[in-house]
Design an enzyme around this catalytic site. Structure first.
Site, mmCIF file in Angstrom:
data_model
loop_
_atom_site.group_PDB
_atom_site.id
_atom_site.type_symbol
_atom_site.label_atom_id
_atom_site.label_comp_id
_atom_site.label_asym_id
_atom_site.label_seq_id
_atom_site.Cartn_x
_atom_site.Cartn_y
_atom_site.Cartn_z
ATOM 1 N N ASP A 61 29.197 11.562 32.540
ATOM 2 C CA ASP A 61 27.810 11.427 32.092
ATOM 3 C C ASP A 61 27.444 9.963 31.913
ATOM 4 O O ASP A 61 28.297 9.121 31.651
ATOM 5 C CB ASP A 61 27.620 12.142 30.741
ATOM 6 C CG ASP A 61 27.624 13.647 30.922
ATOM 7 O OD1 ASP A 61 27.334 14.100 32.055
ATOM 8 O OD2 ASP A 61 27.926 14.364 29.940
ATOM 9 N N GLU B 237 33.937 15.258 34.087
ATOM 10 C CA GLU B 237 34.005 15.365 32.632
ATOM 11 C C GLU B 237 33.567 16.775 32.212
ATOM 12 O O GLU B 237 32.428 17.183 32.445
ATOM 13 C CB GLU B 237 33.046 14.309 32.066
ATOM 14 C CG GLU B 237 32.892 14.308 30.574
ATOM 15 C CD GLU B 237 31.836 13.279 30.140
ATOM 16 O OE1 GLU B 237 31.356 12.503 31.002
ATOM 17 O OE2 GLU B 237 31.498 13.269 28.956
ATOM 18 N N ASP C 4 29.884 8.495 25.706
ATOM 19 C CA ASP C 4 31.103 9.293 25.912
ATOM 20 C C ASP C 4 31.581 9.195 27.356
ATOM 21 O O ASP C 4 32.768 9.048 27.624
ATOM 22 C CB ASP C 4 30.822 10.764 25.582
ATOM 23 C CG ASP C 4 31.113 11.052 24.119
ATOM 24 O OD1 ASP C 4 31.602 10.117 23.434
ATOM 25 O OD2 ASP C 4 30.841 12.179 23.673
ATOM 26 N N ASP D 146 26.335 8.432 29.506
ATOM 27 C CA ASP D 146 26.172 8.107 28.075
ATOM 28 C C ASP D 146 27.443 7.426 27.565
ATOM 29 O O ASP D 146 28.370 7.155 28.330
ATOM 30 C CB ASP D 146 25.850 9.378 27.272
ATOM 31 C CG ASP D 146 26.931 10.437 27.455
ATOM 32 O OD1 ASP D 146 28.014 10.103 28.011
ATOM 33 O OD2 ASP D 146 26.710 11.591 27.054
#
Ligand code: 1YM
Length: 641
Positions: A502, A429, A506, A504
């Site tokens: 990540d 990412e 997103d 998280d």
């Protein structure tokens, strides 16, 4: 004396017939392996089913006895016991000893036998070492016995009275071990077919019991008032239907009965099975053609009338409208013509018209009366149509753009090794994480493909548009497998495809978008276990010269608990932000190093639940998706899809 003479003449004829069966059993039952062995059961059961179809029997019992003989019992009229005018012996004995060319005694009636049309009983007798037939009829119990390949050892005689005026036929046969490779029946195999027969003959109770199994004394009993509708429900078990009601349509014309039951699910495969007289027509035929033609026509016409398909839009194809369709087609025909090499195709042309008209009338009515279901069904077919076109386009794209494309090389930092067995690709990412990953990798075996921003949602966007998306094109090219009909798993350039995002929301989202892409276009890669999710750490714990990375809160607490109070108080715990904030060394140490990293394998061990998850995550409704992401932000990697 005269009678005896007559009997002997017939006897010779009879034995010649049955001898032919013993000489070439394959001609009558296909094979002499376990399949052929089971065939004997179905030949006898077919006679009971015929009796049920004629309306005289509602219960059939099949028992595997301790000595591996099989007993079939029904509560029909009982095989006729009077003297047969042609053979001069009882009809029941005639049925079991005379090999008929076809058609039952008397003929003419509405018979839809799935088996050998009345010769089944004599074939079973010819291939058995012993057969006992008991007939309950007109207040009496009759019995006839055969041995050694169909020789009558006890002509029909009355052995008692039946007090309760019951009627029926009971047959016990023991297959001849000199004919069959095996004479041990397989319960589970028989059970599947018994259940199928129950689905195909609504209201008929079929029981199977294994008396070799001392513990199970009840066996399995099947009876479905809903018939093939319940078959469809059974097939769709564990799948997610897109409309609640199973559509069940039927009609009769000139003694031909036709019925169909169907329900769409959110999956991509179709489960369409067709039967004629309870026999699976695996190569289809006129009954299937009629339904398929009508299904395509009715959906297209509905979609156009309701503005879902515009004038300029191409029509939906037969393949588009069958995506996610579970369907049972059943036809009962007094004179079926089976065609093809394996006789698995129905040839009767009049059935095409009957199937088409019954299906189109009923299905059209269903769509009109259930506009919400109709919308879901048409949408599903339209999505399939897009996927089909997209696959076509994608094939063209991947053919054109190969690894020589400069643009492509600009993105992918490929590994030096060309051996797929040791190569892996990290899909990362963002550019900054991509930079660290590039520096931290083992360039011999690890390729890095950074993604800029989010890839397109292939579930929601038109797929041809999705394939215009550079990120997606790059992924397709990097994998090397091709796509759609040309897909070739053996050409996959990497053993591991590792999604590195990540920890998280997103990151979860990007991961799901990638998985949707893989699931839609590269399912065999997921199925073969090539797809992984990297697990970057959530915390770094530093104390003294020690650096410890942990994946989650639980691990953090566990680790801290191992430290002495004094050390713990001084320990520095940091909430690791994005991959991009780790330097190359850190990223290597925590997430990429083959020795130290933790990967999660993404599997498709249950396509059905995967469908459901993807539907939830990628479907039209926003609420469930948001809830899911909020609930699972930290754990999304753990879902076994
Ligand atoms: C466990 C096996 O064979 N049941 C059975 C067979 C027949 C009948 C009833 C039957 C058929 C008819 C009239 C008819 C058969 N009869 C014949 C034949 N169960 C089992 N139950 N009455 C009874 O077809 O008209 C063949 S099979 F030819 F004798 F009529």
């Amino acid at each position: 004396m005269e009678n005896e003479q007559k009997y002997t003449e017939n006897d010779i004829q009879v034995l010649e017939g049955l001898e032919a069966v013993r000489k070439r059993p394959g001609m009558y039952i296909g094979t002499t392996d376990i399949k052929g062995l089971h065939h004997l059961v179905w030949e006898i059961v077919d006679n009971s089913i015929d009796e049920a179809l004629a309306g005289y029997c509602n219960s059939i019992e099949i028992i595997i006895n301790k000595d591996n003989s099989v007993t079939v019992k029904d509560n029909g009229r009982g095989i006729p016991v009077g003297i047969h005018p042609k053979t001069g012996i009882s009809t029941v004995e005639t049925v079991y000893t005379v090999l008929h060319a076809g058609g039952k005694f008397g003929g003419g009636g509405y018979k839809v036998s799935g088996g050998l049309h009345g010769v089944g009983a004599s074939v079973v007798n010819a291939l058995s070492s012993s057969v006992v037939v008991t007939v309950y009829k007109e207040g009496k119990i009759y019995e006839v016995k055969f041995a050694n390949g169909g020789k009558t050892v006890q002509p029909l005689k009355v052995i008692g009275d039946c007090e309760d005026n019951r009627t029926g036929t009971t047959v016990t046969f023991k297959p001849d071990p000199s004919i069959f490779d095996t004479v041990i029946f397989d319960y589970e195999t028989l059970k599947i077919r018994v259940r199928e027969l129950a689905f195909l003959n609504k209201g008929l109770k079929l029981t199977l019991r294994d008396d070799r199994d001392e513990e199970d004394t009840t066996g399995d009993s099947f009876c479905y008032e809903g018939g093939i509708s319940e078959y469809v429900r059974f097939i769709n078990q564990g799948k997610t239907p897109i409309h609640e009601d199973i559509i069940h349509l039927e009609g009769t014309e000139e003694n031909v009965f036709f019925e169909v039951a169907m329900q769409y699910n959110t999956g991509y495969n179709d489960n369409i099975y067709s039967f004629v007289n309870n026999i699976n027509t695996h190569d289809g035929g006129t009954h299937e053609e009629g339904v398929r033609r009508a299904l395509t026509r009715v959906i297209n016409s509905y979609a156009r009338k309701n503005g879902m398909l515009k004038e300029k839009d191409e029509s939906l194809t037969g393949d588009d409208v069958k995506e996610g369709l579970s369907m049972i087609i059943s036809c009962k025909h007094p004179n079926p013509q089976f065609e093809g090499q394996t006789k698995g195709r129905l040839g009767n042309s009049e059935v095409r018209k009957l199937a088409d008209s019954v299906f189109s009338t009923g299905f059209e009515k269903f769509l009109l009366e259930n506009p919400e279901d109709a919308r879901l069904i048409v949408n599903k077919a339209m999505l399939a149509c897009r996927a089909r076109n997209a696959a076509k386009k994608a094939r063209e794209i991947t053919r054109k753009s190969d690894l020589q494309t400069t643009n492509f090389f600009g993105k992918l930092s490929d590994c030096k090794s060309k051996d797929p067995k040791v190569s892996e690709i990290f899909i990362v990412e963002g550019d900054s994480a991509g930079g660290s990953a590039k520096k931290g990798r083992d360039s011999m075996t690890q390729a890095i493909l950074p993604l800029r921003g989010k890839i397109l949602n292939v579930e929601k966007a038109r797929l041809d548009k999705a394939l215009g998306n550079e990120e997606i094109r790059t992924i397709i090219t990097a994998f090397g497998t091709g796509i759609g009909e040309e897909f070739d798993l053996s050409k996959l350039r990497y053993d591991k495809i590792i999604i590195m995002t990540d920890a998280d929301v997103d990151g979860s989202h990007i991961r799901v978008l990638l998985l949707t892409l893989f699931y839609r276009f590269f399912r065999p890669i997921v199925e073969a276990g090539h797809v992984y999710a990297a697990q970057p750490p959530l915390y770094r714990i530093m104390h003294g010269k020690t650096r410890k990375y942990v994946l989650n809160d639980e691990e953090k607490d566990k680790y801290l608990a191992t430290l002495s109070d004094a050390v713990r108080q001084k320990a520095e715990v940091a909430r690791m932000k994005g991959l991009g904030e780790m330097d190359a060394e850190e990223l290597n140490e925590t997430t990429m190093d083959i020795e130290k990293r933790v990967l999660r394998k993404i599997t498709v061990d249950d396509c059905v639940s995967a469908d459901a998850i993807f539907e939830k995550l990628m479907g039209d409704e926003v609420e469930p998706r948001r809830d899911f992401i909020v609930e699972n932000a930290g754990y999304a990697i753990n879902i076994d899809i």
